[in-house]
Write a protein that holds these residues in place. Structure first.
Motif, PDB file in Angstrom:
ATOM      1  N   SER A 728       4.581  -0.313   5.052  1.00  0.00           N
ATOM      2  CA  SER A 728       4.982   0.989   4.518  1.00  0.00           C
ATOM      3  C   SER A 728       5.213   0.964   3.013  1.00  0.00           C
ATOM      4  CB  SER A 728       6.260   1.468   5.225  1.00  0.00           C
ATOM      5  OG  SER A 728       7.317   0.551   5.019  1.00  0.00           O
ATOM      6  N   GLU A 729       4.967  -0.165   2.370  1.00  0.00           N
ATOM      7  CA  GLU A 729       5.174  -0.272   0.922  1.00  0.00           C
ATOM      8  C   GLU A 729       3.937   0.267   0.200  1.00  0.00           C
ATOM      9  OE1 GLU A 729       6.180  -4.255  -0.125  1.00  0.00           O
ATOM     10  OE2 GLU A 729       7.832  -4.375   1.320  1.00  0.00           O
ATOM     11  N   LEU A 730       3.882   1.586   0.025  1.00  0.00           N
ATOM     12  CA  LEU A 730       2.732   2.221  -0.600  1.00  0.00           C
ATOM     13  C   LEU A 730       2.833   2.257  -2.117  1.00  0.00           C
ATOM     14  CD1 LEU A 730       2.060   5.198   1.848  1.00  0.00           C
ATOM     15  CD2 LEU A 730       1.327   2.809   1.977  1.00  0.00           C
ATOM     16  N   PRO A 791      -1.215   2.828   9.661  1.00  0.00           N
ATOM     17  CA  PRO A 791      -0.682   4.155  10.018  1.00  0.00           C
ATOM     18  C   PRO A 791       0.778   4.294   9.602  1.00  0.00           C
ATOM     19  CG  PRO A 791      -2.000   3.275  11.814  1.00  0.00           C
ATOM     20  CD  PRO A 791      -1.864   2.165  10.814  1.00  0.00           C
ATOM     21  N   GLN A 792       1.096   5.380   8.929  1.00  0.00           N
ATOM     22  CA  GLN A 792       2.446   5.634   8.424  1.00  0.00           C
ATOM     23  C   GLN A 792       3.153   6.650   9.311  1.00  0.00           C
ATOM     24  OE1 GLN A 792       3.485   3.922   5.447  1.00  0.00           O
ATOM     25  NE2 GLN A 792       1.554   2.871   5.943  1.00  0.00           N
ATOM     26  N   ASP A 793       4.458   6.488   9.433  1.00  0.00           N
ATOM     27  CA  ASP A 793       5.244   7.453  10.184  1.00  0.00           C
ATOM     28  C   ASP A 793       5.229   8.798   9.464  1.00  0.00           C
ATOM     29  OD1 ASP A 793       5.916   5.600  12.114  1.00  0.00           O
ATOM     30  OD2 ASP A 793       7.683   4.910  11.003  1.00  0.00           O
ATOM     31  N   PRO A 794       5.268   9.901  10.211  1.00  0.00           N
ATOM     32  CA  PRO A 794       5.244  11.219   9.556  1.00  0.00           C
ATOM     33  C   PRO A 794       6.466  11.404   8.670  1.00  0.00           C
ATOM     34  CG  PRO A 794       5.766  11.425  11.892  1.00  0.00           C
ATOM     35  CD  PRO A 794       5.336  10.011  11.675  1.00  0.00           C
ATOM     36  N   PRO A 795       6.271  11.917   7.452  1.00  0.00           N
ATOM     37  CA  PRO A 795       7.424  12.106   6.548  1.00  0.00           C
ATOM     38  C   PRO A 795       8.298  13.268   7.005  1.00  0.00           C
ATOM     39  CG  PRO A 795       5.433  13.026   5.575  1.00  0.00           C
ATOM     40  CD  PRO A 795       5.006  12.338   6.846  1.00  0.00           C
ATOM     41  N   ASN A 816     -12.151   8.872  -4.607  1.00  0.00           N
ATOM     42  CA  ASN A 816     -11.545   9.805  -3.661  1.00  0.00           C
ATOM     43  C   ASN A 816     -10.211   9.265  -3.173  1.00  0.00           C
ATOM     44  OD1 ASN A 816     -13.762  11.605  -3.653  1.00  0.00           O
ATOM     45  ND2 ASN A 816     -14.794  10.395  -2.075  1.00  0.00           N
ATOM     46  N   LEU A 817      -9.284  10.173  -2.935  1.00  0.00           N
ATOM     47  CA  LEU A 817      -8.078   9.870  -2.182  1.00  0.00           C
ATOM     48  C   LEU A 817      -8.156  10.688  -0.901  1.00  0.00           C
ATOM     49  CD1 LEU A 817      -5.223   8.738  -1.710  1.00  0.00           C
ATOM     50  CD2 LEU A 817      -4.338  10.683  -3.034  1.00  0.00           C
ATOM     51  N   LYS A 818      -8.101  10.006   0.251  1.00  0.00           N
ATOM     52  CA  LYS A 818      -8.247  10.674   1.539  1.00  0.00           C
ATOM     53  C   LYS A 818      -7.016  10.430   2.403  1.00  0.00           C
ATOM     54  CE  LYS A 818     -13.321  10.414   1.853  1.00  0.00           C
ATOM     55  NZ  LYS A 818     -14.451   9.945   2.698  1.00  0.00           N
ATOM     56  N   ILE A 819      -6.869  11.284   3.385  1.00  0.00           N
ATOM     57  CA  ILE A 819      -5.821  11.124   4.386  1.00  0.00           C
ATOM     58  C   ILE A 819      -6.445  11.342   5.757  1.00  0.00           C
ATOM     59  CG2 ILE A 819      -5.112  13.551   4.338  1.00  0.00           C
ATOM     60  CD1 ILE A 819      -2.214  12.572   4.728  1.00  0.00           C
ATOM     61  N   LEU A 852       5.149  14.933  13.920  1.00  0.00           N
ATOM     62  CA  LEU A 852       4.786  13.971  14.959  1.00  0.00           C
ATOM     63  C   LEU A 852       3.372  13.424  14.806  1.00  0.00           C
ATOM     64  CD1 LEU A 852       6.334  15.765  18.081  1.00  0.00           C
ATOM     65  CD2 LEU A 852       7.382  14.056  16.575  1.00  0.00           C
ATOM     66  N   GLN A 853       2.826  13.475  13.624  1.00  0.00           N
ATOM     67  CA  GLN A 853       1.486  12.937  13.396  1.00  0.00           C
ATOM     68  C   GLN A 853       1.549  11.818  12.371  1.00  0.00           C
ATOM     69  OE1 GLN A 853      -1.258  16.322  12.595  1.00  0.00           O
ATOM     70  NE2 GLN A 853      -2.467  15.366  14.190  1.00  0.00           N
ATOM     71  N   ARG A 854       1.218  10.619  12.829  1.00  0.00           N
ATOM     72  CA  ARG A 854       1.095   9.505  11.900  1.00  0.00           C
ATOM     73  C   ARG A 854      -0.178   9.679  11.077  1.00  0.00           C
ATOM     74  NH1 ARG A 854       3.716   4.650  13.290  1.00  0.00           N
ATOM     75  NH2 ARG A 854       1.825   3.422  12.992  1.00  0.00           N
ATOM     76  N   TYR A 855      -0.205   9.012   9.958  1.00  0.00           N
ATOM     77  CA  TYR A 855      -1.353   9.170   9.068  1.00  0.00           C
ATOM     78  C   TYR A 855      -1.601   7.857   8.330  1.00  0.00           C
ATOM     79  CZ  TYR A 855       2.005   9.362   5.205  1.00  0.00           C
ATOM     80  OH  TYR A 855       2.982   9.049   4.307  1.00  0.00           O
TER      81      TYR A 855
END
Length: 1411
Positions: A728-730, A791-795, A816-819, A852-855
């Motif tokens: 999670s260290e982005l 995959p990151q927990d939803p903020p 590009n930056l994508k999600i 409730l959506q990880r990304y």
């Protein structure tokens, strides 16, 4: 000579020309064969250089060497077609072609040789209505191919025809002795990347030709290489102790004698004298005593002629390299997916200890990953013993195998033995399994009258309830076979992960293996803390936490298994087919390395490269079992040994059978090292099963000892359920690593982490680390490099992701930056493309909350440019949404801009070609794939007079003026416009000149006439500002009628009632004369669609910009200076004229510090103002760069005179030869009678090298006009130039860098460009132009001045003429008086007139250098 055959090659060589193809597109290149040393025909195109310059081996389907690749006997199509000729019989043909970067993502955008759009290749272009067509490309006549001859080429299948089931799309054929054999066929694949083709010719003793054929496909072919095709050359030296002389004077290895192959080239190694004691069975006349076990499936004797066409079966035998030759083939039903074995049993042979019985045979295992060929021997008093096993897909060719059968002392009582060849048909689709040319050595003595022994395997599978699709765990538990080797221990005893190229976990958990932490035997609690363990491969690993009490899983994660090769190969299988192989070796049995890495003793073992009985010259290959899926952090670590010259290497590849791809993950070249080295290779997340392939190439024969080996192979963090603690260290500055970012191993190349890297400094400290991609490096060939997160927990709330990036170079790519949210496709959050200069820019995007959506996030570098670099640094995530963006290309989203509720703007792309209105291409990319904002101003979407607004988010107050620049486009012809406009009205009313007697209403489709008003030339628009009424929300004005002047009362009725299309309203001269002559011009006013820009501050809108009509359909640059003491918004408003198919489009918004410069002017300190490189690649394929002082080009700029100042530049060396050019374009400038252009330029080309040029052009709809140029070296300082500009139509200024036929080196730079309209370069004011005509107030002065000047010049010319006649007439000869006078600056040709170019700038201007 056979009837109808090709004449001998010597006849063509005698006349000096082999064949010429005038259609070849390369400038000045023709395919001409020249044999400079007059080699005889038998030595031309035989893969051996007989001439000193190897000219006898040019235009043979290959050149002597590829300059670009450095490989011999290769055709890269860069210098010609190498003699290849299209022999198609339809419109579907092979043609020479060049890629286009404009087709990136939709078509071929790069060749294989260069990896750019500058390279050439052959292409089979698919045409419409060519459903059954085949395109054929044929080589010149070649001759004498050796048995080791290998054809390698690269092909790319971009598009298949209407019938995609037609296979293959590409195949290779060999024509020899009036027979055509298929050497290779492409497999079905969905990959559009370059793929390698490998075909083997076999021994061809005469003339032959190669044909490459394609069916119903859009296909490209490049880099055709012929390897090891020449026969061994005659030697004057004596053959070595392990060699034997050939009759033609060459040498072959002893093991090549009597092996069923003509290795000498004259059959002397296979002569009856030499091979009389060998037993050779080619199956041409029978079975030679070999028998099959009556069972299904079984071995069948057959020829290629009688097998099913199109099946993956041999297309020729090995003995005669012919379709008519016989061989043994395993016959199975096409839909049979059972696993079974076909056994071939030899006669019974005597057992002896005095000589060895050897079997040489040729096998064909093709297109089946599960089938295998096993070789056993069976003593008469014992059971079957396995000696050799080959499995998997080895390729469409006959490969040589050799097996030695020795009877040791423990078999003294054995009196006879048999050899059993077992073909095991695996589960799944069937491929090909065949045998030919079984050769028994003299040591195999047949027992007379022996009986056939029915063989049974020595160790059959024990009884188990598991099916063929299951795996037996310790023979007690059944699991799915797909769960083996998936990095997850499913069997309680770990047997499902035991032979997966890694050791069973308990085997390594010993104090000897882990002396620092012997407690890590599985009793350690990985869930409660992080453990540090020093492993046997010598590196420290941080071991992550697991799932609490699940001890079985903790074992796998805490201590990864390793292949030490002490107890076996641990699942690694050799799949080599040539003269090298991987084999488990004892260190004591090899000279180098003398010790393994695991124990560092001579008693240890490793996996090393050894000699193999294969025939072809190929690399050693070993593969793991099928592995995976794997997790994102998965990597493999190992120690390797490589002692060789630079041609030697070790490499690791990743094979994906589902996609048919082979990706190189790591490679190292030989350098003479004599030490074990450690390497960690990321494997990354792989959703599909895969295999690792280990390859190596070293020379094991020769005076210098070379060696290659690997040891202690271990897989780390490959469990797909594993999540590292720093996932999670982005936020990351990349100083210590990648933090929570990982390289996506499923892409084509990788981001490089480093400091400097030749790409400038980092953003954090100026001396630290950053990530970069060099698009020109060969390691970056491919489509993309991706940096991904777990995959990151939803903020819980919105977040802002910011980062610093750099895009620089003449052909930069796209960042590009994508999600990607769970279960959804990837979405672009932010994108930037094209050169942005060599400085760091800030980018950011808001991460919205989705419950409730990880990304996961992805930084993606697209290689849609080939000369440039990208860099990334200082990624930061903070709470809260990001503010409005200061730059927006609309490629990813609307950047926070929003529309009015009733009439909306739309973000649009024309990629599908279905857009009903709008520009065909955007401004950012210059392609139909690009996005822009558009409002359809047609009546059906935006009624006449109504407005649509596009508003930005709230910008913060400004401390000083800033410049808002944008690109816009209005529909080229407005439905309300009757003629060419002559001026613009701020409110959207447009004045147009019309003939005096009629007004044509062609464009007014069913609209009421009250919108029109008539008046004199000097009259004003209607008194009521209807546009302002619209902006205030008043919408009833469109029903108002505008009264005509009183003198036009008789014309009022038709004006009020006319509504038909194309109605012509007569205007009698008496009606609207108004006291003027009847022929006076009438002025027509009408309301056109308009674009306005407002600044909204405290709810009050202030208009800054307005335009209602433009010429042409080009993108135009607009800019406004903004000053705001409070929060403010930018508002773009469009008012509709109500016509059909009309629109207003917007693209590439940018807000920068400082006031906007004058049009055409720029000091390049904050950006490039309105100066851009054209996105339309027909106007120039390269972009100018923007930077401060650097090592290349000017050390300081001209504006500031320091290294901190900025300028624009272009490196001319990237253009290459051939007349390529790079453009720098100004914004559109209005027509002018006179203007002054001043600029400073810098040209540091090498002395006495004049290929490069800097030109200044005027570009308009009428064409191009060169007004100035400078060539070659112009000194090392900044120089100034002033140019007077005149143009009667709207135009753009172009700075063009161009090369001639030869490349140029050096940098051209520009700075401090100023453009003053309406002012001559001497400071005098000049008249302006309105629509190509002089403004009213200037006409009289200009006319009087011209008349006076004309009278004066005529008088002066008449006086001079009279004086010259009197002076010259007396001395002129009569014939001279009769001669016609010519032109002194024009050269006449039969097809055009050429004006002598302007003199180079250096001939007329002194050097103005900076001290």
């Amino acid at each position: 000579m056979r009837p109808g055959s090709r004449p001998p090659l010597a006849l063509e060589v005698f006349y000096g020309v082999f064949e010429t193809y005038h259609s070849w597109p390369h400038p000045g290149v023709q395919s001409v064969f020249i044999n400079r040393c007059s080699s005889p025909a038998s030595k031309v195109c035989d893969f051996v250089c007989d001439c000193r310059d190897c000219s006898d081996e040019n235009q043979c389907g290959y050149h002597k060497e590829s300059v670009m690749l450095g490989t011999p006997f290769t055709c890269d199509f860069e210098e010609g077609n190498c003699g290849w000729k299209d022999v198609s019989t339809s419109a579907y043909r092979w043609v020479t072609d060049r890629a286009s970067i404009a087709m990136w993502g939709t078509g071929p955008s790069a060749d294989h040789t260069r990896g750019t759009d500058l390279g050439w290749y052959m292409a089979a272009e698919m045409r419409r209505n060519t459903f059954a067509a085949i395109a054929r490309l044929r080589s010149p006549v070649m001759q004498q191919a050796a048995a080791t001859c290998e054809i390698r080429a690269w092909y790319r299948l971009w598009e298949t025809g209407p019938n995609e089931t037609v296979q293959p799309a590409l195949w290779v054929e060999l024509t020899y002795d009036n027979e055509t054999r298929t050497l290779w066929q492409s497999l079905k694949s969905s990959i559009s990347a370059w793929q390698e083709l490998v075909a083997y010719t076999g021994r061809v003793p005469g003339e032959f030709q190669i044909t490459l054929s394609s069916r119903q496909s859009s296909l490209q072919l490049d880099d055709v290489e012929f390897r090891s095709c020449g026969l061994p050359p005659p030697l004057s030296l004596v053959c070595g102790p392990d060699e034997r002389n050939c009759s033609r004077g060459s040498c072959v290895q002893l093991e090549q004698l009597c092996d069923g192959t003509d290795d000498c080239g004259d059959l002397s190694d296979e002569s009856a004298t030499e091979c009389g004691s060998f037993t050779i069975c080619s199956f041409e006349t029978g079975w030679c005593g070999w028998n099959t076990v009556p069972d299904y499936p079984t071995w069948v004797r057959n020829t290629s002629l009688h097998l099913v066409p199109g099946a993956r079966s041999p297309t020729r035998d090995h003995s005669s390299n012919s379709r008519t030759g016989f061989f043994l083939y395993v016959s199975t039903g096409p839909q049979d997916r059972r696993s079974d074995a076909a056994r071939l049993v030899s006669p019974t042979f005597q057992a002896t200890t005095t000589s060895c019985c050897s079997l040489v045979f040729y096998s064909h295992l093709y297109d089946s990953a599960t089938s295998s060929l096993n070789i056993y021997y069976k003593p008469s008093s014992g059971v079957m013993q396995l000696v050799r096993s080959r499995a998997g897909d080895l390729g469409d060719y006959w490969f040589r195998e050799k097996v030695d059968f020795s009877v040791t002392e423990s078999f003294q009582l054995v009196v006879s033995l048999q050899i059993i060849l077992e073909g095991v048909i695996g589960t799944g689709p069937k491929g090909s399994m065949a045998l030919d040319d079984l050769v028994l050595s003299p040591g195999c003595v047949r027992v007379a009258g022996s009986q056939v022994i029915t063989p049974q395997p020595s160790t059959t599978d024990p009884t188990t309830p598991c099916t063929l699709q299951e795996f037996a765990c310790d023979n007690t538990k059944c699991i799915s076979a797909e769960l083996t080797c998936d990095f997850i221990q499913t069997c309680e005893d770990g047997s499902d992960e035991m032979y997966c190229a890694k050791a069973k976990v308990p085997e390594l958990l010993t104090a000897a293996a882990y002396p620092p932490v012997p407690m890590a035997v599985g009793t350690g609690d990985c869930s409660s803390r992080r453990l540090q363990a020093r492993s046997i491969w010598g590196s420290w690993h941080r071991l992550a936490r697991g799932f609490g009490a699940q001890t079985r899983l903790v074992k796998t994660w805490c201590v990864p298994g390793a292949s030490t090769f002490e107890a076996g190969a641990r699942g690694w299988k050799d799949v080599s087919v040539g003269q090298l192989q991987w084999a488990r070796q004892k260190a004591s049995e090899a000279l180098l390395p003398g010790a393994d890495h695991t124990t560092n003793t001579s008693t240890g073992s490793y996996l090393g490269v050894a000699l193999a009985p294969g025939q072809v010259v190929s690399v050693a290959r070993a593969r793991t079992p099928v592995l995976g899926p794997s997790g994102l952090a998965c990597s493999v670590e190992m120690h390797y040994w490589l002692h060789s010259d630079p041609q030697g290497f070790i490499a690791l590849g990743i094979v994906d059978h589902a996609l048919g791809t082979h990706r190189l993950a790591w490679q190292t070249q030989g350098n003479g090292s004599t030490a074990w080295k450690h390497i960690s290779i990321p494997l990354g997340k792989r959703a599909r099963p895969f295999q690792l392939e280990l390859t190596a190439l070293v020379k094991l024969r020769g005076p210098v000892v070379q060696s290659a080996a690997v040891d202690d192979v271990v897989f780390v963090n490959c469990d797909p359920r594993f999540t590292p603690p720093d996932a999670s260290e982005l936020s990351c500055n990349f100083e210590m690593g990648l933090c929570g970012w990982y390289q996506d191993q499923s892409d084509d190349f990788e981001w490089a982490r480093g400091t400097g890297l030749g790409l400038g400094s980092d953003h954090t400290t100026g001396t630290g680390y950053f990530l970069s991609v060099d698009l020109s490096a060969q390691s970056t060939w491919g489509l993309s490099a991706r940096l991904v997160t777990y995959p990151q927990d939803p903020p819980t709330r919105e977040q802002c992701l910011s980062f610093w990036y750099r895009l620089d170079g003449p052909q930069s790519g796209t960042l590009n930056l994508k999600i990607q949210h769970d279960g959804e496709p990837e979405t672009v959050l932010w994108t930037q493309m094209g050169s942005r200069g060599s400085i760091w820019h800030l980018g950011f995007a808001t991460l919205s909350r989705q419950a409730l959506q990880r990304y996961r996030l992805i930084f993606e570098a697209l290689r849609d440019g080939y000369l440039g670099n990208m860099a990334l640094d200082d990624v930061t995530v903070r709470a809260g949404a990001c503010g409005p963006q200061k730059s927006c290309s609309f490629e990813a989203n609307a950047c926070g801009f929003f529309s009015s509720w009733q009439y909306t703007w739309a973000r649009q792309s024309n990629a599908t070609g279905t857009a009903t209105a709008g520009p065909p291409t955007d401004h950012t990319m210059g392609t139909a794939r690009g996005y822009y904002m558009i409002v359809d101003t047609s009546e059906a979407f935006l009624p006449r007079g109504q407005a649509a607004t596009l508003s930005s988010g709230q910008y913060r107050p400004l401390t000083g003026p800033q410049c808002l620049g944008f690109w816009y486009q209005l529909s080229p012809s407005d439905p309300g416009e009757p003629g060419s406009p002559t001026s613009l009205s701020p409110s959207g009313w447009q004045r147009a000149l019309t003939p005096p007697h009629s007004v044509t209403a062609t464009h007014l489709l069913g609209e009421p006439w009250p919108f029109l008003g008539l008046g004199s030339l000097a009259s004003r628009p209607p008194a009521r500002d209807l546009t302002e009424s619209v902006s205030r929300g008043v919408g009833a004005w469109n029903q108002e009628q505008i009264p005509l002047p009183p003198t036009c009362a008789q014309g009022q009725a038709p004006m009020n009632t006319a509504s038909a299309m194309g109605l012509v309203v007569p205007l009698l001269p008496a009606l609207c004369s108004g006291g003027r002559p009847s022929g006076d011009v009438t002025c027509l006013w009408l309301l056109l669609g308009s674009l306005m820009v407002f600044m909204k501050e405290k709810g009050v809108q202030r208009r800054l910009f307005s335009v209602s009509s433009v010429q042409g359909d080009a993108w135009r640059y607009g800019k406004v200076t903004v000053q705001a003491a409070e929060d403010w918004q930018a508002v773009f408003e469009v008012v509709s004229a109500g016509g059909e198919l009309s629109y207003v489009a917007l693209d590439d918004l940018h807000l920068k510090a400082g006031s906007c410069p004058e049009p055409g002017s720029c000091d390049f300190e904050s950006d490039t103002c309105g100066w851009t490189s054209p996105s339309d690649r027909t106007l120039g394929s390269y972009a100018w760069g923007w930077r401060s002082g650097a090592s290349l080009g000017p050390k300081v700029d001209h504006t500031l005179g320091t290294t901190a100042g900025h300028y624009v530049y272009f490196d001319a060396s990237v253009l290459g030869p051939g007349g390529n050019a790079a453009w720098l374009l100004s914004e559109h400038l209005p027509a002018t009678m006179g203007a002054c252009l001043r600029f400073w330029y810098h040209m540091d080309f090498p002395e006495h090298f004049y290929s490069g040029e800097l030109r200044v052009k005027l570009y308009s709809m009428a064409g191009e006009l060169t007004v100035w140029c400078a060539r070659g070296h112009q000194g090392h300082g900044w120089r100034n130039r002033t140019i007077s500009v005149q143009n009667t139509v709207e135009f753009q200024i172009v700075f063009e860098v161009a090369n001639g036929m030869w490349p140029a080196g050096g940098t051209i730079a520009l700075d401090d460009i100023t453009y003053h309209a309406g002012e001559g370069c001497d400071g005098n004011s000049l008249g302006q132009m309105e629509g190509g005509k002089l403004a009213k107030g200037t006409v009289a002065a200009v006319v009087i001045g011209i008349l006076l000047a004309t009278v004066f010049l005529l008088l002066l010319a008449w006086s001079m003429c009279c004086w010259l006649k009197r002076r010259v007439a007396a001395g002129r000869m009569p014939e001279e008086r009769a001669a016609s006078q010519g032109f002194d600056n024009i050269t006449f040709r039969d097809d055009r007139v050429t004006i002598t170019p302007l003199p180079a700038d250096e001939e007329a201007e002194p050097d103005v250098s900076l001290s």
